[in-house]
Design an enzyme around this catalytic site. Structure first.
Site, PDB file in Angstrom:
ATOM      1  CG  ASP A  18      -1.824   1.151   1.325  1.00  5.89           C
ATOM      2  OD1 ASP A  18      -2.382   1.536   0.284  1.00  5.89           O
ATOM      3  OD2 ASP A  18      -1.980   1.703   2.429  1.00  5.89           O
ATOM      4  CG  ASP A  24      -1.593   7.736   0.520  1.00  2.00           C
ATOM      5  OD1 ASP A  24      -0.466   7.814   0.015  1.00  2.00           O
ATOM      6  OD2 ASP A  24      -2.602   8.306   0.052  1.00  2.00           O
ATOM      7  CG  ASP A  71      -2.281   2.282   6.526  1.00  2.00           C
ATOM      8  OD1 ASP A  71      -2.617   3.392   6.957  1.00  2.00           O
ATOM      9  OD2 ASP A  71      -2.522   1.908   5.353  1.00  2.00           O
TER      10      ASP A  71
END
Length: 361
Positions: free
Chosen positions: A8, A10, A128
């Site tokens: 990922d 961001d 995240d």
């Protein structure tokens, strides 16, 4: 087959701002350690790097795509300047309410990896959000979650240093499949197990010997084989050796902190001397004569061939010498001796040091 790190952007590569929009250069703030440790991962480990990111707002009237593209390009160029080059960058610009299969955790963007020559079982999704963890589950891959503890993830970390260590130590538990026109093999090996096993090869004595590797090697082993036993035992025993060697090799990862070497063992009137080096240089030597053609349903000529196949794929130096009178005891001594040697060689000492003066194994 190639392994992939699906990463990922961001919250994983760059910090995610409060408004969840990295829409100008001033908002770019890379996670601590990402250049150092993702760079080391890119250089040292055999994963393809693929960025997979949901970007709400790209192309909207309030935040035109032209505002976002330079920011994204700067992130990518900054990483590339440190040797971190992604094999592919996959961006989905839809919104959650669109319900598109291209949006994580949907698999729409990842079809080439699902149907291509990729080992998704031993690939890893790093992110995240719980959508990243679910993406890993949908792919059948492992997950590394950056943030507070999430029971849903395979690993939960707070830094890229930890990610580097986890991947470098080896995931220590891998699932592996090997399918040919002669055998279909499915196995799972956990190097830090307790010796539990579920084994079915169609050859009962061979199952018993493989159980010795699990029990005395301190590994958990699940193995199911559908082989052409109506033709011969050869293909099943050889291919199990090849598959087990490959799986253990994957589980060892970069081999940092391992013992590397192992030795052993007596078995009643028989004795086995087993020397093992997980140093990456395959060589096999087998010194044992068997008085019987079979023990149970396993041909004794396949004992040495099994270990040669395993040693080749494990890229190990393996010497086995067995003396004795009872053929059953000699075969079992060889398997137990290998197991105890493997147990010593695979154990980690938490030093983080590669056991070699060459700098690689």
């Amino acid at each position: 087959m190639k392994r992939v790190l699906f990463i990922d952007r961001d919250g994983t590569l760059v910090k995610e701002p409060a408004d969840e929009q990295v829409d100008n250069i001033n908002k770019i703030d890379f996670l601590p350690g990402v250049f150092t440790y993702l760079g080391k991962i890119a250089r040292e480990y055999d994963y393809e790097l693929v960025m997979v990111t949901n970007q709400d707002g790209l192309g909207t009237s309030s935040f035109p795509r032209a505002d976002f593209q330079p920011v994204h390009d700067l992130i990518v160029r900054s990483l590339e300047s440190e040797g971190i080059k992604f094999n592919e960058i996959l961006i989905d610009e839809s919104f959650p309410e669109d319900g598109l299969e291209t949006r994580k955790p949907g698999l729409g963007l990842l079809q080439p990896y699902i149907y291509g020559d990729y080992d998704l079982t031993n690939s890893v999704v790093i992110g995240d959000r719980l959508s990243d963890v679910q993406l890993a589950k949908n792919l059948g891959s492992k997950s590394i979650f950056i943030g507070d503890n999430r029971d849903e993830a395979d690993y939960c970390v707070s830094s890229w240093n930890e990610i580097y260590r986890i991947l470098g130590d080896g995931l220590r538990k891998v699932d592996f499949k090997r399918n040919t026109s002669e055998t279909n093999i499915s196995l799972s090996v956990d190097l830090d197990g307790s010796g539990k096993s579920e084994i079915s090869t169609g050859l009962h004595f061979f199952d018993h010997m493989l159980d010795q590797i699990a029990r005395h090697g301190g590994i958990d082993l699940q193995l199911k084989v559908d082989g052409d036993l109506e033709v011969d035992e050869h293909h099943t025993i050889e291919d199990v050796g090849l598959a087990l060697g490959q799986a253990i090799g994957q589980a060892l990862g970069s081999k940092k902190s391992i013992g590397r070497y192992g030795f052993y063992l007596p078995m009643d009137e028989s004795s086995a001397r087993v020397a093992l080096d997980l140093g990456g240089r395959p060589y096999f030597k087998f010194d044992c004569d068997f008085e019987r053609e079979y023990v149970g349903d396993m041909p004794t000529e396949m004992v040495g061939h099994f270990f040669k196949s395993l040693s080749t794929e494990l890229k190990s130096n393996l010497h086995i010498t067995v003396k004795g009178e009872n053929t059953h005891h000699k075969v079992e001594a060889a398997f137990k001796g290998f197991a105890r040697s493997l147990r010593m060689a695979k154990e980690q000492n938490n030093s983080g040091v590669l056991p070699s003066t060459k700098g690689s194994l």
